[in-house]
Design an enzyme around this catalytic site. Structure first.
Site, PDB file in Angstrom:
ATOM      1  N   ASN A  67      -5.424   7.914 -14.046  1.00 46.99           N
ATOM      2  CA  ASN A  67      -5.779   6.964 -15.109  1.00 46.99           C
ATOM      3  C   ASN A  67      -6.619   7.701 -16.135  1.00 46.99           C
ATOM      4  O   ASN A  67      -7.233   8.726 -15.853  1.00 46.99           O
ATOM      5  CB  ASN A  67      -6.658   5.834 -14.544  1.00 46.99           C
ATOM      6  N   ARG A 114      -9.417   1.624  -6.248  1.00 50.40           N
ATOM      7  CA  ARG A 114      -8.079   1.100  -5.910  1.00 50.40           C
ATOM      8  C   ARG A 114      -6.992   2.048  -6.441  1.00 50.40           C
ATOM      9  O   ARG A 114      -6.401   2.803  -5.687  1.00 50.40           O
ATOM     10  CB  ARG A 114      -7.910  -0.330  -6.459  1.00 50.40           C
ATOM     11  N   ASP A 115      -6.777   2.042  -7.741  1.00 51.71           N
ATOM     12  CA  ASP A 115      -5.709   2.880  -8.317  1.00 51.71           C
ATOM     13  C   ASP A 115      -5.969   4.353  -8.005  1.00 51.71           C
ATOM     14  O   ASP A 115      -5.039   5.141  -7.781  1.00 51.71           O
ATOM     15  CB  ASP A 115      -5.666   2.657  -9.839  1.00 51.71           C
ATOM     16  N   HIS A 124      -2.575   5.576 -18.277  1.00 49.02           N
ATOM     17  CA  HIS A 124      -2.671   6.810 -17.494  1.00 49.02           C
ATOM     18  C   HIS A 124      -2.595   7.996 -18.447  1.00 49.02           C
ATOM     19  O   HIS A 124      -1.968   7.920 -19.506  1.00 49.02           O
ATOM     20  CB  HIS A 124      -1.561   6.858 -16.438  1.00 49.02           C
ATOM     21  N   HIS A 159      -4.232  -0.677 -19.674  1.00 50.81           N
ATOM     22  CA  HIS A 159      -4.335   0.180 -18.480  1.00 50.81           C
ATOM     23  C   HIS A 159      -3.478   1.416 -18.745  1.00 50.81           C
ATOM     24  O   HIS A 159      -2.257   1.356 -18.684  1.00 50.81           O
ATOM     25  CB  HIS A 159      -3.829  -0.625 -17.279  1.00 50.81           C
ATOM     26  N   CYS A 162       0.377   5.777  -9.024  1.00 47.66           N
ATOM     27  CA  CYS A 162       1.123   4.929  -8.094  1.00 47.66           C
ATOM     28  C   CYS A 162       1.987   5.807  -7.195  1.00 47.66           C
ATOM     29  O   CYS A 162       2.803   6.587  -7.687  1.00 47.66           O
ATOM     30  CB  CYS A 162       2.001   3.958  -8.894  1.00 47.66           C
TER      31      CYS A 162
HETATM   32  N1  COA Z   1      -1.099  -7.053   4.130  1.00 49.18           N
HETATM   33  C1  COA Z   1      -0.923  -6.508   5.354  1.00 49.18           C
HETATM   34  N2  COA Z   1       0.283  -6.298   5.896  1.00 49.18           N
HETATM   35  C2  COA Z   1       1.342  -6.673   5.176  1.00 49.18           C
HETATM   36  C3  COA Z   1       1.226  -7.240   3.915  1.00 49.18           C
HETATM   37  C4  COA Z   1      -0.070  -7.420   3.379  1.00 49.18           C
HETATM   38  N3  COA Z   1      -0.265  -7.924   2.179  1.00 49.18           N
HETATM   39  N4  COA Z   1       2.453  -7.505   3.440  1.00 49.18           N
HETATM   40  C5  COA Z   1       3.325  -7.097   4.383  1.00 49.18           C
HETATM   41  N5  COA Z   1       2.641  -6.594   5.435  1.00 49.18           N
HETATM   42  C6  COA Z   1       3.204  -6.017   6.645  1.00 49.18           C
HETATM   43  C7  COA Z   1       4.051  -6.978   7.420  1.00 49.18           C
HETATM   44  O1  COA Z   1       3.256  -7.732   8.296  1.00 49.18           O
HETATM   45  C8  COA Z   1       5.001  -6.067   8.120  1.00 49.18           C
HETATM   46  O2  COA Z   1       4.313  -5.483   9.210  1.00 49.18           O
HETATM   47  P1  COA Z   1       5.076  -5.129  10.580  1.00 49.18           P
HETATM   48  O3  COA Z   1       6.096  -4.075  10.184  1.00 49.18           O
HETATM   49  O4  COA Z   1       3.985  -4.595  11.456  1.00 49.18           O
HETATM   50  O5  COA Z   1       5.679  -6.392  11.009  1.00 49.18           O
HETATM   51  C9  COA Z   1       5.244  -4.958   7.122  1.00 49.18           C
HETATM   52  O6  COA Z   1       4.080  -4.967   6.272  1.00 49.18           O
HETATM   53  C10 COA Z   1       6.478  -5.179   6.298  1.00 49.18           C
HETATM   54  O7  COA Z   1       6.467  -6.509   5.795  1.00 49.18           O
HETATM   55  P2  COA Z   1       7.491  -7.054   4.716  1.00 49.18           P
HETATM   56  O8  COA Z   1       7.171  -8.460   4.430  1.00 49.18           O
HETATM   57  O9  COA Z   1       8.877  -6.706   5.157  1.00 49.18           O
HETATM   58  O10 COA Z   1       7.066  -6.269   3.448  1.00 49.18           O
HETATM   59  P3  COA Z   1       7.740  -5.023   2.756  1.00 49.18           P
HETATM   60  O11 COA Z   1       7.957  -3.891   3.684  1.00 49.18           O
HETATM   61  O12 COA Z   1       8.891  -5.566   1.984  1.00 49.18           O
HETATM   62  O13 COA Z   1       6.546  -4.601   1.796  1.00 49.18           O
HETATM   63  C11 COA Z   1       4.800  -4.985   0.208  1.00 49.18           C
HETATM   64  C12 COA Z   1       6.160  -5.379   0.695  1.00 49.18           C
HETATM   65  C13 COA Z   1       4.725  -5.286  -1.266  1.00 49.18           C
HETATM   66  C14 COA Z   1       3.750  -5.775   0.919  1.00 49.18           C
HETATM   67  C15 COA Z   1       4.540  -3.503   0.476  1.00 49.18           C
HETATM   68  O14 COA Z   1       5.607  -2.738  -0.013  1.00 49.18           O
HETATM   69  C16 COA Z   1       3.278  -3.036  -0.158  1.00 49.18           C
HETATM   70  O15 COA Z   1       2.181  -3.392   0.226  1.00 49.18           O
HETATM   71  N6  COA Z   1       3.386  -2.160  -1.162  1.00 49.18           N
HETATM   72  C17 COA Z   1       2.280  -1.587  -1.845  1.00 49.18           C
HETATM   73  C18 COA Z   1       2.459  -1.636  -3.313  1.00 49.18           C
HETATM   74  C19 COA Z   1       1.313  -0.978  -3.991  1.00 49.18           C
HETATM   75  O16 COA Z   1       0.159  -1.260  -3.778  1.00 49.18           O
HETATM   76  N7  COA Z   1       1.645  -0.009  -4.876  1.00 49.18           N
HETATM   77  C20 COA Z   1       0.692   0.693  -5.641  1.00 49.18           C
HETATM   78  C21 COA Z   1      -0.004  -0.146  -6.643  1.00 49.18           C
HETATM   79  S1  COA Z   1       0.947  -0.635  -8.027  1.00 49.18           S
HETATM   80 ZN    ZN Z   2      -2.321   2.505 -12.755  1.00 53.00          ZN
END
Ligand code: COA
Ligand code: ZN
Length: 331
Positions: free
Chosen positions: A251, A17-18, A211, A209, A242
């Site tokens: 990490n 994952r990370d 890094h 956790h 990230c």
């Molecule tokens: N799984 C699948 N699709 C998702 C989702 C999820 N959990 N959450 C949101 N989406 C999709 C929506 O359906 C939408 O799709 P579309 O554009 O095709 O309609 C799009 O993502 C945007 O949705 P929205 O609710 O506006 O979310 P956002 O753009 O504000 O994003 C997060 C919010 C948190 C879901 C997104 O930024 C994200 O997944 N970030 C990853 C964070 C991460 O893992 N960082 C590293 C680890 S710390």
């Molecule tokens: Zn981390």
């Protein structure tokens, strides 16, 4: 100095994952499944298999369902995944996840950059996801990012961290992971913050956790251990980071930490030789050298052949000794 060696240290693997979320290449689903299956046999407490995030945000993990459905489940290992919102929670439940790992940041700026929400908005959303988990009887851990500093804000006050951990505990989380997202922590800070949180929330299961961004991953792990933390996330080969935290890098490497803890007499339950083999497999998959050190150097007692011509060197040295021109030196 390092008491409590009888209590095992529980190791969580986060490379799939990370680690993979931060790699430029997309590791094929079959390869991810084979890697998790290999890791499952090595004695981990927990494996963070993937994340149920938006595929646009984290394309490297867009095959979360396929991976979760196809991995072999080793009894006793907790298979967890990162869940950012209710949508992610529903996807994770579909895959019979053992635990939700929710995420938010102790830093407002990093929370906005990573999750596109303010911290209060995140907290509300985590409340909804925690309720979903509760209704499905799935335990919730929450990873709190930037506990020891934020790459955009600088210091994150320990008092604020303490308050956020309290809010996460109030959501019903059984555990909180204290994340040094970009390797800003240093040992006395780690000791102080971990000890204060453990004192304030004795019922909360804490995980460290760290890094290794600035080479302090191992010493920070030891500082947390001294403060009573007994479970740690780490990443095979030392990959990770990230994508939404400037300057984030790997990490602390699983093989480096496990090797250190074994040398110190701690029981981790993890098979070090198996880890080193797995790290070489991972290196092939991501296509570049990994930052971990023990998978390159081997165990500290790994024996190496002497240099070429050693027999002649020894014979000449011994001849000199019998000449009495050189006194033998005690080893
Ligand atoms: N799984 C699948 N699709 C998702 C989702 C999820 N959990 N959450 C949101 N989406 C999709 C929506 O359906 C939408 O799709 P579309 O554009 O095709 O309609 C799009 O993502 C945007 O949705 P929205 O609710 O506006 O979310 P956002 O753009 O504000 O994003 C997060 C919010 C948190 C879901 C997104 O930024 C994200 O997944 N970030 C990853 C964070 C991460 O893992 N960082 C590293 C680890 S710390
Ligand atoms: Zn981390």
């Amino acid at each position: 100095m390092f008491e409590g060696k009888a209590a095992p240290i529980r190791i969580n693997e986060v490379a799939t994952r990370d680690g993979l979320q931060n790699e430029a290449v997309f590791v094929e689903t079959d390869d991810k499944v084979a890697l998790v299956d290999r890791l499952s046999g090595l004695g981990y407490a927990k494996i963070e298999v993937t994340s149920f995030t938006s595929p646009a945000a984290i394309p490297a993990l867009r095959d979360a369902e396929a991976v979760m459905h196809r991995i072999r489940r080793e009894p006793g290992v907790v298979y967890t995944a990162l869940v950012p919102n209710v949508r992610g929670g529903e996807r994770a439940l579909e895959c019979r996840i053992d635990e939700f790992n929710l995420v938010m940041s102790a830093s407002e700026t990093h929370n906005l950059a990573n999750l596109r929400m303010t911290r209060p908005q995140s907290l509300r959303q985590l409340g909804e996801v925690a309720a979903l988990a509760r209704s499905a009887k799935v335990p919730v851990n929450i990873s709190l990012s930037c506990v020891f500093g934020c790459p955009m804000e600088g210091e994150v006050p320990a008092a604020a961290v303490l308050e956020w951990v309290g809010r996460l505990a109030d959501l019903g989380a059984t555990g909180v992971t204290l994340c040094d997202t970009t390797g800003m922590a240093y040992p006395p800070q780690v000791h102080g913050v971990c000890a204060a949180i453990a004192r304030a929330y004795p019922g909360l299961h804490l995980t460290g956790h760290f890094h290794n961004t600035r080479g302090m991953g191992l010493v920070n792990t030891l500082a947390a251990l001294q403060a009573g933390i007994r479970q740690f996330d780490m990443s095979l080969g030392g990959i990770g980071g990230c994508p939404y935290a400037p300057g984030a890098s790997g990490n602390v490497a699983t093989e480096d930490v496990v090797h250190m803890l074994q040398c110190m007499g701690y029981d981790t339950g993890v098979d070090l030789a198996g880890l080193i083999t797995a790290a070489h497999v991972l290196e092939e998959l991501v296509g570049h050298a990994l930052p971990a050190q023990v998978s390159q150097a081997g165990h500290r007692l790994k024996r190496h052949d002497p240099p070429p011509g050693f027999d002649a060197i020894r014979a000449r040295a011994h001849a000199r000794t019998s000449d009495n021109t050189t006194q033998p030196v005690a080893p």
